[in-house]
Every structure is written in C-alpha cells, then in structure tokens.
Write a protein that holds these residues in place. Structure first.
Motif, short mmCIF file in Angstrom:
data_model
loop_
_atom_site.label_atom_id
_atom_site.label_comp_id
_atom_site.label_asym_id
_atom_site.label_seq_id
_atom_site.Cartn_x
_atom_site.Cartn_y
_atom_site.Cartn_z
N LYS A 13 0.86 -1.19 0.00
CA LYS A 13 0.00 0.00 0.00
C LYS A 13 0.90 1.23 0.00
N ASP A 17 -2.52 6.42 1.53
CA ASP A 17 -3.80 5.72 1.61
C ASP A 17 -3.82 4.80 2.83
N HIS A 19 -6.51 2.74 3.64
CA HIS A 19 -7.50 1.68 3.50
C HIS A 19 -6.83 0.41 2.98
N ASP A 20 -6.95 -0.68 3.72
CA ASP A 20 -6.26 -1.90 3.32
C ASP A 20 -7.15 -3.13 3.16
N ARG A 21 -8.45 -2.97 3.27
CA ARG A 21 -9.35 -4.12 3.19
C ARG A 21 -9.19 -4.88 1.86
N ILE A 42 0.07 -0.59 5.47
CA ILE A 42 -0.29 0.68 4.84
C ILE A 42 0.84 1.69 4.92
N SER A 67 -5.90 6.13 -3.54
CA SER A 67 -5.71 7.56 -3.29
C SER A 67 -5.81 8.44 -4.52
#
Length: 135
Positions: A13, A17, A19-21, A42, A67
């Motif tokens: 990542k 950003d 968000h890692d889902r 992340i 992002s």
C-alpha cells in the motif's frame, strides 16, 4: 516455508492511503491459492517496497492504491525496482482505477491492472500466469 506453487508475491500500500481491506482480501485469495504472500501494511514508501521486494525475492509486486495517485506511484515503484536491478519483478496495480488510466499505468510499467470489482479468480489466474516461470 515454501508453498505448493513456490511463487512469492508482495502486496503493498504505497503512499498515504490508509484503506487496506481490498489488499488484504487479494492477499488472502492468493495465499489460499498456494502463493506465498508478503503484506507490507499501509503507508509504505516506494523505496521500501522495492527493497522489500528484492529482500523477499518476490516475482510480483501488487500495489493497492485508492488515493488517486496510482500513475505516479506505479511509475516510481517501477523506477525503484529498476534502480535496485530488479526489473524482472512484475508490478501489478489494483484499486480505484478509472478505465481511462489503464493504458497510462501500463505505459508507466504495470504488467496488469485490476480496477475495483475485478473478480478474485481473475486476479489469481493472472498472477499464476505471471509467476509460472519462477516457481
């Protein structure tokens, strides 16, 4: 510990950003299909991603980017791998990727692009093809 396929994939990542889902879902799908997966977490710097890819001897770096900086981050990752003499490591990109940017990402050095909604079995099959000669 080597897996059945022996292929190693780094999921990263880059940038800010948080968000890692999606990255974790892809990492799990790959792991469940016999890949050895390294997940960096992340907010990784591009230079750190390249160094980890070399250190872990991966065949593929998968960038998860939501992002909007996907073109710049992809180009910088490809450049960092080249600087580390690791241009044989494929770079794939997934996330919030507008269809109009796919060609630009490939020009920046991405081997494959997976916009949000790409079926997991498609990603797994593509990564299997990319790593077939390294396992």
């Amino acid at each position: 510990m080597a897996t059945a396929s022996g292929a190693r994939v780094l999921i990263a990542k880059p940038g800010l950003d948080g968000h890692d889902r999606g990255a974790k879902i892809v990492a799990r799908a790959l792991r469940d299909n016999g890949f050895e997966v390294v997940f960096t977490g992340i907010r990784q710097r591009v230079t750190d991603i390249a160094a980890t890819a070399v250190q872990e001897d991966v065949a593929v770096v998968g960038l998860s980017i939501l992002s909007g900086a996907h073109i710049a981050l992809t180009a910088r990752t490809v450049e960092a791998l080249r600087a580390a003499h690791a241009e044989d490591i494929a770079v794939v990109v997934g996330g919030s990727i507008p269809a109009g940017d796919i060609r630009r990402l490939k020009k920046a050095g991405a081997t494959a692009v997976y916009p949000t909604g790409t079926p997991l079995d498609h990603i797994v099959a593509d990564i299997r093809k990319l790593t077939a000669d390294r396992s």
